[in-house]
Design a protein around this motif. Structure first.
Motif, PDB file in Angstrom:
ATOM      1  N   LEU A 144      -9.077   0.143  -2.367  1.00 31.33           N
ATOM      2  CA  LEU A 144      -8.550   0.920  -3.486  1.00 31.33           C
ATOM      3  C   LEU A 144      -9.335   2.206  -3.673  1.00 31.33           C
ATOM      4  O   LEU A 144      -8.758   3.273  -3.931  1.00 31.33           O
ATOM      5  N   LEU A 194       1.687   1.611  -3.558  1.00 28.81           N
ATOM      6  CA  LEU A 194       0.510   2.053  -4.316  1.00 28.81           C
ATOM      7  C   LEU A 194       0.287   3.552  -4.155  1.00 28.81           C
ATOM      8  O   LEU A 194      -0.017   4.261  -5.119  1.00 28.81           O
ATOM      9  N   ARG A 195       0.437   4.034  -2.925  1.00 24.15           N
ATOM     10  CA  ARG A 195       0.267   5.476  -2.704  1.00 24.15           C
ATOM     11  C   ARG A 195       1.350   6.268  -3.423  1.00 24.15           C
ATOM     12  O   ARG A 195       1.091   7.352  -3.964  1.00 24.15           O
ATOM     13  N   LEU A 239      -7.725   5.056  -5.654  1.00 26.16           N
ATOM     14  CA  LEU A 239      -7.225   4.206  -6.729  1.00 26.16           C
ATOM     15  C   LEU A 239      -8.334   3.331  -7.304  1.00 26.16           C
ATOM     16  O   LEU A 239      -8.069   2.261  -7.867  1.00 26.16           O
ATOM     17  N   THR A 279      -3.561  -3.917 -10.763  1.00 26.84           N
ATOM     18  CA  THR A 279      -3.456  -4.747  -9.567  1.00 26.84           C
ATOM     19  C   THR A 279      -4.047  -6.128  -9.847  1.00 26.84           C
ATOM     20  O   THR A 279      -5.033  -6.263 -10.581  1.00 26.84           O
ATOM     21  N   VAL A 327      -8.034   2.122 -10.952  1.00 30.73           N
ATOM     22  CA  VAL A 327      -6.957   1.211 -11.350  1.00 30.73           C
ATOM     23  C   VAL A 327      -7.550  -0.120 -11.793  1.00 30.73           C
ATOM     24  O   VAL A 327      -8.374  -0.708 -11.073  1.00 30.73           O
ATOM     25  N   ASP A 346       1.518   9.252 -10.513  1.00 32.05           N
ATOM     26  CA  ASP A 346       0.606   8.979 -11.623  1.00 32.05           C
ATOM     27  C   ASP A 346       1.133   7.860 -12.519  1.00 32.05           C
ATOM     28  O   ASP A 346       1.047   7.923 -13.746  1.00 32.05           O
ATOM     29  N   LYS A 381       0.480   6.347  -7.031  1.00 33.94           N
ATOM     30  CA  LYS A 381      -0.591   7.318  -7.272  1.00 33.94           C
ATOM     31  C   LYS A 381      -0.029   8.736  -7.309  1.00 33.94           C
ATOM     32  O   LYS A 381      -0.404   9.553  -8.165  1.00 33.94           O
ATOM     33  N   TRP A 390       0.817  -1.210   0.000  1.00 39.90           N
ATOM     34  CA  TRP A 390       0.000   0.000   0.000  1.00 39.90           C
ATOM     35  C   TRP A 390       0.850   1.259   0.000  1.00 39.90           C
ATOM     36  O   TRP A 390       0.455   2.287  -0.566  1.00 39.90           O
ATOM     37  N   LEU A 392      -0.922   1.857 -13.473  1.00 39.86           N
ATOM     38  CA  LEU A 392      -0.995   0.771 -12.497  1.00 39.86           C
ATOM     39  C   LEU A 392      -2.013  -0.280 -12.897  1.00 39.86           C
ATOM     40  O   LEU A 392      -3.037   0.019 -13.507  1.00 39.86           O
TER      41      LEU A 392
END
Length: 672
Positions: A338, A305-306, A343, A317, A346, A312, A309, A302, A315
């Protein structure tokens, strides 16, 4: 649709920015310095491994990096997407160590050289016969061929079967990539226990290069066995036993324009694996995060993932190994997480738990299990517009993120410079006070005390001039040494109260060693110059027949009287009178004036040298004066060039839209 045309001006601006970031240093342990070092290293990795190479080669295949946690099934997923085993996994963790890059044979040229990941040696396995399965599975080298492509020089190949190696030219970029993966791994796993990676030994066989003239490449050295392959490096190239490698596989079934890269675990206990995984993510056009039903809420994925993000990044998953009974529930929870993280847009794919999932990577998932993900990847790779959009988005996202990252880096650079100035100021202040103390004590005649004063009293009773000079020289050395020690104590005390000096204070304290000897050398040099000065004035006085005793006076006598007059202060008023009696008033005044300037010069030289020694640790930290301004200036140029490119793309889109509208109106007119 904006296209990734070759953009020389933007690339040049990014190259300058990259050099500015590379030159920035954050050595002092200030608050936020560790974060700044990690940001710097991460920026270098992204610029070297992705942004600049992608802008230079916009037509290059899309690189999708398959990353995730330990045991998430990344290798099995890659093998299933490709349709055969190209990446080995196992039940022992950590598993994937050497990353595997799979591409279409027509795309090999894009990855065989140092365009991306330039610091990784290339390792590949050419076409295999029927024994390839055992070879690739690690059962032995068999009849297979093996090669290592070294970035920057000829390397040696080795193995039981045919072997070879080929140089890949000079090293391009990559100067910050090693630091980048180390920084990201440190940030993601700060405080975690790091496992020890055992060093592998080599058998040391001699190999012959298959590229170039096929000359002997030299004794091979150990690379050890990794996943059933044996790695040998050459003595003449950049590849060594500790260099990381990426294994290149080609597969005609994989669509042209798409490359898959199986990365090590992002949460591996082996620090080197984590570092490499972090760097590979920086080089991705598309990052496919693989997690499982049991670990989809772990902190490390995570965090990434942040970060993705924020930059940009394009992505995808994959929720892998989801039991059928709870698939809907787990998938819904993951989607909710998400969505909360911003997100929700995504693409998300779910792969059910199957017997092949637990096969240690030796089984392949059914084609239907990975069909949706494969279709998404193929669509983005084969559709030029989609491929360009994915690459453009990632590159633009990294560049856009610099608006906040570079000012923070520049602010940390300014704090470093301010701290360095503050620490240097403490030393400067201490030595200014030391210089003032020396001037006052010399003027007060403190040097003419103890043995020196006794020799001065005896001097009037036929005492020896050289003994008086020796005593004065020793006294001046002692005065300087005491002043330097006091300055060192004062500056060391100030540094102890400053957190910025915690890692350089010991070096500074050690700089005082040998100060007495160094000061003694300088004082003896001053004495020799003083004696030469006295001898010169004495000769001139003799030539002019000045004074009644000029013809018989010795230069040593003049030097002793001059030194006493300069260092004795009020205690040696008669020294000047005696010197005037020997040389004449005018010559004595001129000699005292020249001697005074000479003394001031050597006192300043002595204290300046010791002060510079104490400041040397700060100078070695290389905190550039203008690194803050250079970072901001380089960022401004990049932003200006990026805005120019965006305006150009907008004009192009407007022209294309207008052209399409005109064509549509023309067709309507014809039909009417």
């Amino acid at each position: 649709m904006a296209t990734l045309d070759v953009r020389p001006r933007l690339i040049d601006a990014l190259s300058v920015l990259r050099d500015r970031v590379d030159a920035a240093r954050f050595p002092l342990p200030l608050r936020g310095a560790a974060r700044a070092r990690r940001n710097r290293a991460e920026l270098l990795a992204q610029l070297d491994d992705y942004v600049i190479p992608r802008l230079r080669s916009p037509q290059a295949p899309l690189l999708a990096v398959i990353g995730g946690s330990t045991g998430a099934g990344k290798s099995t997923l890659v093998n299933s997407l490709v349709g055969r085993r190209v990446s080995e996994a196992g039940v022992l963790r950590p598993t994937t160590r050497t990353p595997v890059l799979v591409c279409h044979p027509d795309d090999l040229r894009w990855f065989a050289g140092p365009r991306v990941l330039p610091q990784l040696a290339r390792m590949w396995v050419p076409e295999q016969d029927d024994g390839a399965e055992e070879y690739a599975a690690g059962a032995g080298l068999g009849r297979g061929e093996f090669g290592v492509r070294g970035v920057g020089g000829v390397t040696a190949g080795g193995g039981r079967g045919a072997a070879g190696a080929q140089g890949a030219g000079g090293v391009h970029g990559g100067r910050g990539a090693q630091a980048g993966r180390m920084a990201m791994a440190q940030e993601l796993h700060d405080g975690e226990r790091e496992g020890a990676e055992s060093a592998s030994g080599g058998r040391g066989e001699r190999g012959r290069g298959v590229g170039g003239e096929g000359r002997e490449a030299g004794e091979a050295f150990g690379g050890g066995a990794r996943e059933g392959y044996e790695v040998y490096g050459g003595v003449g190239g950049a590849v060594d036993s500790g260099m990381l490698t990426v294994r290149i596989e080609t597969e005609p079934a994989l669509p042209s324009g798409l490359a898959l890269l199986d990365a090590p675990d992002i949460d591996s206990l082996v620090a080197r694996n984590r570092e490499l995984a972090a760097e590979l993510i920086c080089a991705a056009d598309v990052w496919v995060l693989v997690t499982t039903a049991a670990r989809y809420a772990d902190a490390v994925p995570w965090h990434l993932l942040r970060t993705a993000k924020e930059y940009d990044v394009t992505l995808v998953t994959v929720l892998d190994r989801v039991p059928h009974q709870i698939a809907t529930d787990i998938s819904g929870r993951y989607a909710e997480l998400l969505q909360r993280a911003g997100l929700g847009h995504v693409p998300r794919f779910t792969i059910p738990e199957l017997p092949e999932s637990a096969g240690g990577g030796r089984g392949l998932l059914p084609a239907t299990a990975v069909a949706a993900l494969r279709d998404w990847l193929e669509r983005h790779a084969q559709d030029p517009a989609a491929r360009m959009a994915a690459a453009e988005r990632t590159a633009t996202g990294v560049i856009a993120s610099m608006r906040s990252r570079l000012p923070a880096l520049a602010g940390a650079a300014a704090a470093q410079h301010a701290a360095a100035l503050r620490l240097a100021g403490r030393v400067e202040e201490a030595y200014e006070r030391a210089a003032e103390r020396v001037r006052k004590e010399v003027a007060a005649g403190e040097v003419l005390s103890g043995d020196a004063r006794a020799h001065w009293r005896d001097h009037g009773l036929d005492g020896r001039s050289d003994e008086l000079l020796d005593a004065l020289t020793h006294g001046l050395t002692s005065l300087l040494t005491c002043a330097v020690e006091e300055a060192d104590e004062r500056s060391a005390d100030a540094w102890r109260r400053d957190a910025a000096a915690s890692e350089v204070a010991l070096t500074t304290a050690a700089g005082a060693a040998g100060a007495g000897e160094r000061l003694g050398v300088i004082v003896r040099r001053w004495r020799r110059c003083l004696e030469e000065l006295a001898e010169e004035e004495t000769r001139e006085a003799r030539a002019g027949q000045a004074g009644e005793r000029t013809g018989s006076v010795e230069p040593e006598e003049s030097a002793a009287l001059l030194a006493t007059a300069l260092l004795g202060g009020r205690r040696a008023r008669t020294a000047g009178e005696n010197l005037a009696d020997l040389l004449g008033a005018q010559s004595a005044l001129r000699l005292c004036d020249r001697g005074s300037r000479l003394l001031a010069t050597y006192l300043e030289r002595a204290l300046h040298g010791e002060r510079e020694r104490r400041l040397a640790p700060l100078d070695q930290l290389t905190v550039p004066l203008d690194q803050q301004a250079e970072l901001i200036a380089a960022l401004s140029v990049v932003q200006r060039e990026k805005q120019r490119e965006q305006r150009r793309d907008e004009r192009r889109r407007e022209e294309e839209t207008a052209m399409a509208r005109e064509m549509a109106m023309g067709k309507e007119g014809v039909s009417g």
